[in-house]
Design a protein around this motif. Sequence first.
Motif, short mmCIF file in Angstrom:
data_model
loop_
_atom_site.label_atom_id
_atom_site.label_comp_id
_atom_site.label_asym_id
_atom_site.label_seq_id
_atom_site.Cartn_x
_atom_site.Cartn_y
_atom_site.Cartn_z
N ALA A 1 0.85 -1.20 0.00
CA ALA A 1 0.00 0.00 0.00
C ALA A 1 0.88 1.24 0.00
CB ALA A 1 -0.91 0.00 1.22
N ARG A 2 0.66 2.11 -0.97
CA ARG A 2 1.34 3.41 -0.96
C ARG A 2 0.69 4.25 0.14
NH1 ARG A 2 4.05 4.87 -5.95
NH2 ARG A 2 3.58 3.36 -7.57
N TRP A 3 1.40 5.26 0.59
CA TRP A 3 0.85 6.17 1.57
C TRP A 3 0.55 7.50 0.89
CZ3 TRP A 3 -1.33 5.51 6.02
CH2 TRP A 3 -1.59 6.60 6.83
N SER A 4 -0.65 8.01 1.09
CA SER A 4 -1.02 9.33 0.58
C SER A 4 -0.65 10.35 1.65
CB SER A 4 -2.51 9.41 0.27
OG SER A 4 -2.86 10.75 -0.04
N TRP A 5 0.44 11.07 1.43
CA TRP A 5 0.88 12.08 2.39
C TRP A 5 -0.09 13.24 2.42
CZ3 TRP A 5 4.68 11.18 5.79
CH2 TRP A 5 5.51 10.10 5.54
N VAL A 6 -0.77 13.52 1.33
CA VAL A 6 -1.74 14.61 1.27
C VAL A 6 -2.98 14.28 2.10
CG1 VAL A 6 -3.26 15.93 -0.27
CG2 VAL A 6 -0.92 15.38 -0.97
N ARG A 7 -3.45 13.04 1.98
CA ARG A 7 -4.67 12.63 2.69
C ARG A 7 -4.38 11.98 4.04
NH1 ARG A 7 -6.28 11.61 -2.86
NH2 ARG A 7 -8.08 12.92 -3.29
N ASP A 8 -3.11 11.68 4.30
CA ASP A 8 -2.69 11.04 5.55
C ASP A 8 -3.40 9.71 5.78
OD1 ASP A 8 -1.03 10.88 7.80
OD2 ASP A 8 -2.56 11.74 9.10
N ARG A 9 -3.39 8.90 4.73
CA ARG A 9 -4.01 7.57 4.80
C ARG A 9 -3.48 6.72 3.63
NH1 ARG A 9 -9.63 9.96 2.80
NH2 ARG A 9 -9.40 9.50 0.60
N PRO A 10 -3.74 5.40 3.68
CA PRO A 10 -3.29 4.57 2.56
C PRO A 10 -3.85 5.06 1.23
CG PRO A 10 -4.00 3.20 4.39
CD PRO A 10 -4.40 4.62 4.72
N GLY A 11 -3.05 4.89 0.21
CA GLY A 11 -3.45 5.31 -1.14
C GLY A 11 -3.47 4.13 -2.08
N LEU A 12 -3.08 4.36 -3.31
CA LEU A 12 -3.08 3.34 -4.34
C LEU A 12 -2.07 2.23 -4.02
CD1 LEU A 12 -3.14 5.68 -7.46
CD2 LEU A 12 -5.07 4.47 -6.42
#
Length: 185
Positions: free
Chosen positions: A93-104
């Motif tokens: 799982a990539r981390w979405s630093w903008v949303r502060d949650r798992p990303g794509l």
Amino acid sequence: MPTPRESTEHLADRLLAEIARRQPTCGATRVIAIDGPSGSGKTDLARILAARGDAAIVHLDDLYPGWHGLDATPPMVADLLGAIAVGEVGTAARWSWVRDRPGLVLRVLPQPLIVLDGVGSGAGVVRPFLNLLVWVDAPEAVRHDRAMARDGDTYAPWWDVWAAQEQLHHRREQTQTHADVVVRT
């Protein structure tokens, strides 16, 4: 006198020659890990290695689950490499630093060479998959200046938090002691 770029390219060529002499340890894939503290020059070396070695690059910055997530990342990398070792697509799982949650989801195909770039890439749980572990370091003031130039507004409030995790992680894992090559930038 060679320029810093020439020095890094020469180092990359030497590392690629060394890894070519070693049998793959991750199925049919050879893996180079570039570890060391933030701002030391890991990503520059990893990019040159990946380009010159026609390799996939996995940036651990894409995987850390937030500013307190360093220790959660090496097991994810080991799982990704474990899948590649048996000929499957490695995922994390990539981390979405903008949303502060798992990303794509990051997907990495089995291939001849993979470069791991980031703090924790040389952790004990990852080492069985590695052909070569490179420790990159620089004086703290230099590393701080580089990190702030790269990610200042975002990173500045977190430098001390991240640095404390790095120090604890590297001391516990003894990463530099296990390195095949030590580079000072």
